[in-house]
Design an enzyme around this catalytic site. Structure first.
Site: not given
Length: 157
Positions: A9-12, A88
């Site tokens: 998913g979102c890499f953050w 996401d």
């Protein structure tokens, strides 16, 4: 020191999550297995590049194993959903474990077989070789350290 790359998913959030794990020494976020060289965030989001938002994890094998890192990843993703994690949605958010050391491929496959019993649907998380990895723009690096209230599909409370 070994390295492995995770899509989740979102890499953050994935980056912050792995930074909290003992044995992980360094992380960065970037675009993995892109069709084009050095893609921008906008290009990746368009779907054209087929790149994955990924986290490069450098770890000390004496402190944590690849098998343990995979278990950690599966704590914060749904490995049975393709191209989506949390809110996401898109091919860049697919889940995957990507390797540069070919001996890791078997470890990942074996772990997937063991973990499959925990799911009623098939695991669709990728297990692929790293073809390329381009660092994401600087504002994405350590994003949740810089923006503690930023969006994340992983709950850290």
């Amino acid at each position: 020191m070994k390295e492995i790359y995770f899509g989740g998913g979102c890499f953050w959030g994935i980056e912050k999550y792995f930074q909290l794990i003992k044995g992980v020494k360094k992380t960065s976020v970037g675009y993995l297995n892109s069709r084009i060289r050095n893609p921008s965030y906008e290009q990746v989001c368009s779907g054209y590049t087929n790149a994955v938002e990924a986290v490069k994890v450098e770890y000390e094998e004496k402190e944590i194993s690849l098998s343990e890192l995979i278990e950690a990843l599966f704590e914060v993703i749904d490995p049975t959903i393709r191209n989506r994690q949390g809110n996401d949605i898109g091919t860049q958010y697919r889940t995957g474990i990507y390797w540069t050391d070919s001996s890791d491929e078997k470890i990942i496959n074996d772990k997937f077989l063991k973990l499959q019993k925990n799911y009623s649907k098939p695991i669709v998380t990728e297990n692929k070789k790293v073809e390329n990895y381009y660092l994401a723009e600087e504002y994405h690096q350590d994003y949740l350290k810089k923006n503690p209230n930023g969006y994340c599909h992983i709950k850290f409370d």
